[in-house]
Design a protein around this motif. Structure first.
Motif, PDB file in Angstrom:
ATOM      1  N   LYS A   1      13.788  -4.766   0.943  1.00 53.02           N
ATOM      2  CA  LYS A   1      12.863  -4.045   1.827  1.00 53.02           C
ATOM      3  C   LYS A   1      11.635  -4.854   2.213  1.00 53.02           C
ATOM      4  CE  LYS A   1      14.219   0.121   2.735  1.00 53.02           C
ATOM      5  NZ  LYS A   1      14.302   0.582   4.125  1.00 53.02           N
ATOM      6  N   THR A   2      11.124  -5.658   1.243  1.00 50.96           N
ATOM      7  CA  THR A   2       9.794  -6.255   1.459  1.00 50.96           C
ATOM      8  C   THR A   2       9.790  -7.773   1.369  1.00 50.96           C
ATOM      9  OG1 THR A   2       9.253  -6.190  -0.897  1.00 50.96           O
ATOM     10  CG2 THR A   2       8.680  -4.248   0.400  1.00 50.96           C
TER      11      THR A   2
ATOM     12  N   TYR B   1       0.858  -1.173   0.000  1.00 52.90           N
ATOM     13  CA  TYR B   1       0.000   0.000   0.000  1.00 52.90           C
ATOM     14  C   TYR B   1       0.902   1.232   0.000  1.00 52.90           C
ATOM     15  CZ  TYR B   1      -4.000   2.934   1.162  1.00 52.90           C
ATOM     16  OH  TYR B   1      -4.977   3.877   1.141  1.00 52.90           O
ATOM     17  N   LEU B   2       0.930   1.912  -1.154  1.00 49.48           N
ATOM     18  CA  LEU B   2       1.937   2.964  -1.355  1.00 49.48           C
ATOM     19  C   LEU B   2       1.811   4.099  -0.349  1.00 49.48           C
ATOM     20  CD1 LEU B   2       2.380   3.346  -5.201  1.00 49.48           C
ATOM     21  CD2 LEU B   2       3.684   1.984  -3.569  1.00 49.48           C
ATOM     22  N   ARG B   3       0.588   4.447  -0.003  1.00 51.59           N
ATOM     23  CA  ARG B   3       0.402   5.590   0.894  1.00 51.59           C
ATOM     24  C   ARG B   3       1.072   5.388   2.239  1.00 51.59           C
ATOM     25  NH1 ARG B   3      -5.701   7.628   0.259  1.00 51.59           N
ATOM     26  NH2 ARG B   3      -5.470   8.099  -1.940  1.00 51.59           N
ATOM     27  N   GLU B   4       1.176   4.136   2.632  1.00 55.70           N
ATOM     28  CA  GLU B   4       1.823   3.857   3.912  1.00 55.70           C
ATOM     29  C   GLU B   4       3.287   3.494   3.745  1.00 55.70           C
ATOM     30  OE1 GLU B   4      -0.630   0.964   5.803  1.00 55.70           O
ATOM     31  OE2 GLU B   4      -2.199   2.449   6.232  1.00 55.70           O
ATOM     32  N   SER B   5       3.793   3.667   2.539  1.00 58.44           N
ATOM     33  CA  SER B   5       5.181   3.288   2.297  1.00 58.44           C
ATOM     34  C   SER B   5       5.958   4.447   1.695  1.00 58.44           C
ATOM     35  CB  SER B   5       5.227   2.088   1.354  1.00 58.44           C
ATOM     36  OG  SER B   5       4.276   1.142   1.700  1.00 58.44           O
TER      37      SER B   5
ATOM     38  N   ASP C   1       8.316   6.318   2.732  1.00 58.63           N
ATOM     39  CA  ASP C   1       9.775   6.253   2.888  1.00 58.63           C
ATOM     40  C   ASP C   1      10.417   5.399   1.808  1.00 58.63           C
ATOM     41  OD1 ASP C   1      10.274   7.863   4.904  1.00 58.63           O
ATOM     42  OD2 ASP C   1      10.999   6.305   6.322  1.00 58.63           O
ATOM     43  N   MET C   2       9.826   4.243   1.665  1.00 57.68           N
ATOM     44  CA  MET C   2      10.363   3.311   0.676  1.00 57.68           C
ATOM     45  C   MET C   2      10.258   3.906  -0.724  1.00 57.68           C
ATOM     46  SD  MET C   2       9.345  -0.636   0.167  1.00 57.68           S
ATOM     47  CE  MET C   2       7.926  -0.279  -0.823  1.00 57.68           C
TER      48      MET C   2
ATOM     49  N   ARG D   1      14.996   7.745  -5.439  1.00 59.23           N
ATOM     50  CA  ARG D   1      16.431   8.092  -5.457  1.00 59.23           C
ATOM     51  C   ARG D   1      17.236   7.070  -6.248  1.00 59.23           C
ATOM     52  NH1 ARG D   1      15.813  10.321  -0.403  1.00 59.23           N
ATOM     53  NH2 ARG D   1      16.313   8.405   0.697  1.00 59.23           N
ATOM     54  N   ILE D   2      16.863   5.793  -6.081  1.00 56.96           N
ATOM     55  CA  ILE D   2      17.582   4.741  -6.815  1.00 56.96           C
ATOM     56  C   ILE D   2      17.377   4.914  -8.321  1.00 56.96           C
ATOM     57  CG2 ILE D   2      17.603   2.255  -7.299  1.00 56.96           C
ATOM     58  CD1 ILE D   2      17.100   1.889  -4.258  1.00 56.96           C
TER      59      ILE D   2
END
Ligand SMILES: [Zn+2]
Length: 539
Positions: A525-526, A476-480, A482-483, A489-490
């Protein structure tokens, strides 16, 4: 599909679907036989012989018949009607050359002398075939069980199989589906007596869920309903189709007013109505589940209803059947299933029946057929336990070539196989090169998709703006957030490091680097491996 070849003649037996599970091959409808060997030897094919009308024995015909030169088809009446009925759904198919055969009849095709054996299965007009060759007979049982009383086969079975026993049988190929179950299977007669008792005695409306392929049972249920003056409502396309076919074949002649339209169901008292429905395996869109989920327009379940699940749970369907029962019970209905009462019997013989057939046919060699590899091995063990020598038993795999040599006195499994890689039907396309597609679907289902869109300034090689990221089924992107920031950046460093000194900018290299770097980061990360789609735009 099994083929028998001698000299210049090939006989093909059955042409079915293998059903796939959603997890193993998401979105794939069916697996069909690989016919490469037959296509290469088309001019030798003399006939396609169908043992019975179940989909795992006839359903691949529309996809294959043209490729193998549209040979004449030989089957019993109901089987031919089912093949014809299916062909109507495939208008581009060539006209089939269908020929009816009857048990007891003898037929010479090429060098082969054929005899057809009436066998007991869950669909009428099932047959086994004895293929006479110059060296002796090959007996192919098709799917079957035995009619019997307390483990003693009926006179009919004794007579039919006794007839086959008279030949010099060199090889028996027999159904292995239920070999892991001991003793004799419950005779269908007993099931029908139980169902009749239930239909007679239950107050209120009865809804019976069964397989449409259980032809005999479906027909008898309608006849019992008539006997007790009940109307029948049919729900589900496959049941409707098969009732039509049974009428065409003349094996079901219902009274004119027996089968009523669902919309008329409330015109009759509940105890005068019986519903025959598909979906006892908990299939999402089948009739029973729709009733359970209140999606059926005319049939509303109440606590006065009794639902008889007249089928076993096919392995792999346990969870969906459980879900179906949960949903049905929410309406406070009563449920009678095969676990609490004998309301279902299999169409395939248990070990005791298979041993009886093996003993009576007395073939020199034995090859277990029809079933998963593990079942074939158990069937081989059964043959050993009743006295067959190990060297006289062969367990084939898909594509195995078994040779009977030295006038049928020796049996050999060749090292080289016939082409047997899986051929799948996926919507409208057929092919054997879709492993990549299947793998993608599995990944999509498990780990989702992650799209990165990078817009590169072609003159400087730098990003024009912060990369866009779209994902589905991953996290769920909204809660991620930071990632996501780190992923952006990558993307930025990957692009800008790689475009240094690269003119013109090679998009393929950039895309590959993006997939690798972003993929590695997300995995770390996941612990997931979503499908990464890099989209690189140059402006
Ligand atoms: Zn069958």
């Amino acid at each position: 599909m099994t083929i028998v070849e001698y000299g210049n003649d090939i006989l093909v037996f059955d042409c079915g679907f293998q059903f796939t599970s959603e997890e193993a091959a998401p979105g794939i409808d069916y697996i069909i036989p690989n016919t490469k060997y037959l296509e290469a030897n088309k001019e030798k094919i003399r006939a396609l012989i169908l043992t019975h009308g179940h989909l795992d024995h006839i359903a691949a015909i529309p996809y294959i018949i043209d490729k193998i030169g549209n040979p004449p088809i030989y089957a019993r009446n109901l089987t031919n009607i089912m093949v014809q009925k299916r062909a109507e759904e495939f208008p581009h198919m060539p006209t089939l050359n269908l020929n009816n055969v009857t048990p007891g009849e003898k037929l010479k095709i090429g060098e082969f002398h054929l005899k057809f054996i009436d066998v007991t299965h869950s669909i009428p007009d099932a047959m086994g075939v004895s293929v006479g060759t110059p060296f002796g007979n090959i007996v192919i049982t098709g799917d079957l069980k035995l009619e019997h009383e307390n483990g003693i086969p009926s006179d009919k079975e004794q007579k039919n199989w006794g007839e086959i026993a008279k030949d010099n049988n060199i090889l028996l190929i027999a159904d292995s589906t239920n070999v892991e179950k001991p003793g004799f299977s419950i005779p269908e007669k007993q099931i029908m007596e139980n169902l009749e008792n239930l239909i007679k005695n239950i107050d209120g409306r009865i809804i019976i869920g069964t397989f449409a392929s259980q032809f005999d049972r479906m027909i008898k249920i309608i006849q019992i309903a008539e006997k007790y003056n009940k109307k029948v409502v049919t729900e589900g396309r496959s049941i409707k189709t098969n009732i039509e076919i049974a009428k065409l074949a003349g094996i079901l002649i219902p009274r004119k007013d027996t089968i009523i339209a669902p919309k008329d169901i409330d015109k009759y008292p509940p105890d005068k109505v019986l519903v025959l429905a598909t979906g006892a395996q908990g299939e999402e869109f089948a009739a029973l589940m729709r009733m359970a989920q209140k999606k059926n327009k005319f049939i509303r379940l109440t606590k006065k209803d009794t639902i008889i699940l007249s089928s076993s749970v096919v392995p792999g369907n346990e969870i969906s059947v459980r879900k179906l029962k949960d949903n049905l019970y929410r309406h406070d209905v009563k449920i009678i299933s095969y676990q609490v009462s004998d309301v279902h019997a299999t169409g395939h013989g248990n070990a005791g029946e298979l041993a009886w057939i093996n003993t009576i046919v007395k073939a020199r060699f034995f090859m277990p057929g029809y079933g998963n590899h593990s079942m074939l091995k158990v069937h081989a063990e059964l043959a050993r336990s009743i006295g067959m020598k190990d060297e006289n038993i062969v367990v084939p795999d898909n594509g195995s070539v078994i040779e009977l040599r030295e006038k049928g006195t020796k049996i050999v499994v060749l090292k080289e196989k016939a082409p047997s890689n899986i051929v799948m039907v996926d919507g409208f396309s057929i092919g054997d090169i879709q492993e990549v597609v299947i793998r993608d679907r599995q990944t999509l289902a498990q780990d989702g998709i992650f799209v990165v869109i990078a817009t590169i300034d072609l003159s400087t090689g730098k990003l024009r703006k912060s990369p866009d990221i779209i994902s589905r089924g991953f996290v769920y992107l909204r809660e991620s957030q930071d990632m996501l920031q780190q992923a952006r950046r990558i993307v930025k460093t990957t692009v800008e490091e790689n475009t240094v000194g690269m003119r013109p900018i090679n998009f393929d290299i950039i895309k590959k680097e993006l997939s690798d770097n972003v993929g590695r980061f997300l995995l770390k990360k996941t612990d997931k491996r979503p499908i990464i789609i890099p989209v690189v735009l140059g402006v």
